[in-house]
Enzyme design. Structure first.
Site, PDB file in Angstrom:
ATOM      1  N   SER A 108       0.848  -1.191   0.000  1.00  0.00           N
ATOM      2  CA  SER A 108       0.000   0.000   0.000  1.00  0.00           C
ATOM      3  C   SER A 108       0.882   1.239   0.000  1.00  0.00           C
ATOM      4  CB  SER A 108      -0.858  -0.002   1.261  1.00  0.00           C
ATOM      5  OG  SER A 108      -1.378   1.288   1.501  1.00  0.00           O
ATOM      6  N   SER A 109       0.363   2.322  -0.572  1.00  0.00           N
ATOM      7  CA  SER A 109       1.132   3.570  -0.595  1.00  0.00           C
ATOM      8  C   SER A 109       1.268   4.182   0.795  1.00  0.00           C
ATOM      9  CB  SER A 109       0.482   4.574  -1.548  1.00  0.00           C
ATOM     10  OG  SER A 109      -0.863   4.786  -1.183  1.00  0.00           O
ATOM     11  N   CYS A 110       0.546   3.639   1.790  1.00  0.00           N
ATOM     12  CA  CYS A 110       0.676   4.205   3.144  1.00  0.00           C
ATOM     13  C   CYS A 110       1.978   3.775   3.822  1.00  0.00           C
ATOM     14  CB  CYS A 110      -0.526   3.852   4.005  1.00  0.00           C
ATOM     15  SG  CYS A 110      -0.503   2.169   4.571  1.00  0.00           S
ATOM     16  N   TYR A 137      -0.854  -0.485   9.990  1.00  0.00           N
ATOM     17  CA  TYR A 137      -0.974  -1.147   8.685  1.00  0.00           C
ATOM     18  C   TYR A 137       0.320  -0.956   7.892  1.00  0.00           C
ATOM     19  CZ  TYR A 137      -3.098  -2.276   4.121  1.00  0.00           C
ATOM     20  OH  TYR A 137      -3.408  -2.828   2.897  1.00  0.00           O
ATOM     21  N   LYS A 141       2.876  -3.768   6.299  1.00  0.00           N
ATOM     22  CA  LYS A 141       3.150  -3.851   4.857  1.00  0.00           C
ATOM     23  C   LYS A 141       4.641  -3.667   4.564  1.00  0.00           C
ATOM     24  CE  LYS A 141      -0.698  -5.093   3.287  1.00  0.00           C
ATOM     25  NZ  LYS A 141      -0.792  -6.397   2.599  1.00  0.00           N
ATOM     26  N   HIS A 180     -13.102   3.106   2.599  1.00  0.00           N
ATOM     27  CA  HIS A 180     -12.268   4.207   2.120  1.00  0.00           C
ATOM     28  C   HIS A 180     -13.170   5.339   1.627  1.00  0.00           C
ATOM     29  CE1 HIS A 180      -9.305   0.868   1.903  1.00  0.00           C
ATOM     30  NE2 HIS A 180      -8.513   1.808   2.358  1.00  0.00           N
TER      31      HIS A 180
END
Ligand code: GFB
Length: 319
Positions: A108-110, A137, A141, A180
């Site tokens: 994920s881009s987070c 999260y 990841k 989301h």
């Protein structure tokens, strides 16, 4: 990747896993392996090892994850950290032990620092503090990326990772507490329109910028990586365009036909001020997204109308 390969799509009931399964089916792959949580709980090491030993997949798309929007991430930190760590560790290790030829882990881009340069290059990983609303999260990841790299380094496994930007599309979660932003806004403007309300509440200031990729484009990028990329470095998956949450809300309103106003609930968090990934590597390899944002929102809204949206007044009598 051949049509005869035995391919396990972990998380096929989720947004991305479902899209990957559709993409594989559409391209004629015949030996697709799936398993719901009742058949194998991927947080359970023994069950996961047994499943891999029995099914003997040759390729794995690891799209199984505990996911959710900004509030769900903030509310359930233990679940987001524990579930995702366990799933990744069990699947990556079982894939190694059972001799899987190639695995693609979805991140994920987070994973990137809260104030990373924009668009965010892959090199920004671990260069600064994470966004507090989703650090649990993100840590899980990041561990997933490192697992792939560690098994490659120590055991020579061809395990790769892709980091998608914010995704949306048919099959998304429309629950207002855990979803989301994009499905939440579609649902809110739809229900306001059906009920004749003149205002819809947006969480936060509406100023954060986000990039949204249609989930079937993401699945297409995953198949592209599975076919063409064998490296140690993970790659971003995005479309290269972003907009503010306020602009997204207006776009959802246009698609649904909502003519009212948006008001802001600033007691809710904004999260990262900007989040758009740098897709130079992926684009240089010849891949491009196909579905523009408005078209993707229209398709997602049609799916939502067909799958449980609040009916328009009088609709019950029409059928
Ligand atoms: O999509 P979202 O929940 O997650 O929220 P993130 C994006 C932005 O939309 C935030 C605002 O600034 C929210 O405050 N927003 C406005 C809303 N109205 C709403 C609403 O009704 N619902 C929701 N959910 N948001 C997630 C991470 O961050 O992105 C995850 O928490 C994951 O870990 C995911 O990485 C892709 O983009 O902020």
């Amino acid at each position: 990747m051949n049509e005869s390969d035995r391919i396990f799509v972990a998380g096929h009931r989720g947004l991305v896993g479902g899209a990957i399964l559709r993409a594989l089916q559409a391209r004629g792959h015949r030996h697709l392996i799936t398993a719901g949580r009742a058949e194998v709980d991927l947080r359970d090491q023994a069950a996961t090892r047994r499943f891999f030993a029995e099914q003997k997949p040759e390729l794995v798309f690891l799209a199984a994850a505990k996911v959710g929007g900004i509030l769900a991430n903030d509310s359930y930190p233990a679940d987001f950290l524990y579930d995702n760590l366990m799933i990744e560790a069990n699947v990556v290790d079982a894939a190694f032990r059972s001799g899987v030829r190639k695995l693609l882990l979805l991140g994920s881009s987070c994973i990137y620092p809260r104030l990373a340069p924009q668009p965010i290059p892959e090199e920004a990983l671990l260069t600064g503090p994470l966004e507090p609303t989703n650090e649990w999260y993100a840590v899980a990841k990041i561990a997933g990326i490192k697992l792939c790299q560690a098994y490659r380094k120590q055991h020579g496994c061809n395990f790769i990772a892709g980091m998608p930007t914010n995704l949306y599309g048919p099959g998304d979660n429309f629950d207002l507490k855990t979803s989301h932003v994009l499905p939440a806004l579609l649902r809110k403007v739809h229900e306001a329109t059906v009920q004749g309300q003149t205002t819809v509440t947006l969480w936060g200031s509406g100023k954060p910028r986000r990039e949204f990729l249609y989930v079937d484009d993401c699945a297409d990028a995953c198949l592209h990586l599975m076919r063409h990329y064998d490296g140690d470095a993970f790659w971003n998956i995005g479309c290269g365009q972003d907009l503010t949450i306020a602009e997204l809300a207006q776009l959802c309103a246009d698609v649904v036909g909502f003519r009212g106003q948006f008001v802001h609930d600033t007691s809710k968090p904004d999260g990262m001020p900007k989040k758009m990934v740098d897709t130079t590597r992926l684009f240089a390899s010849g891949w491009r997204p196909k579905v523009a944002l408005r078209e993707g929102i229209e398709r997602t809204y049609r799916w939502y109308l067909a799958h449980g949206a609040m009916p328009a007044a009088g609709a019950a009598q029409q059928g």
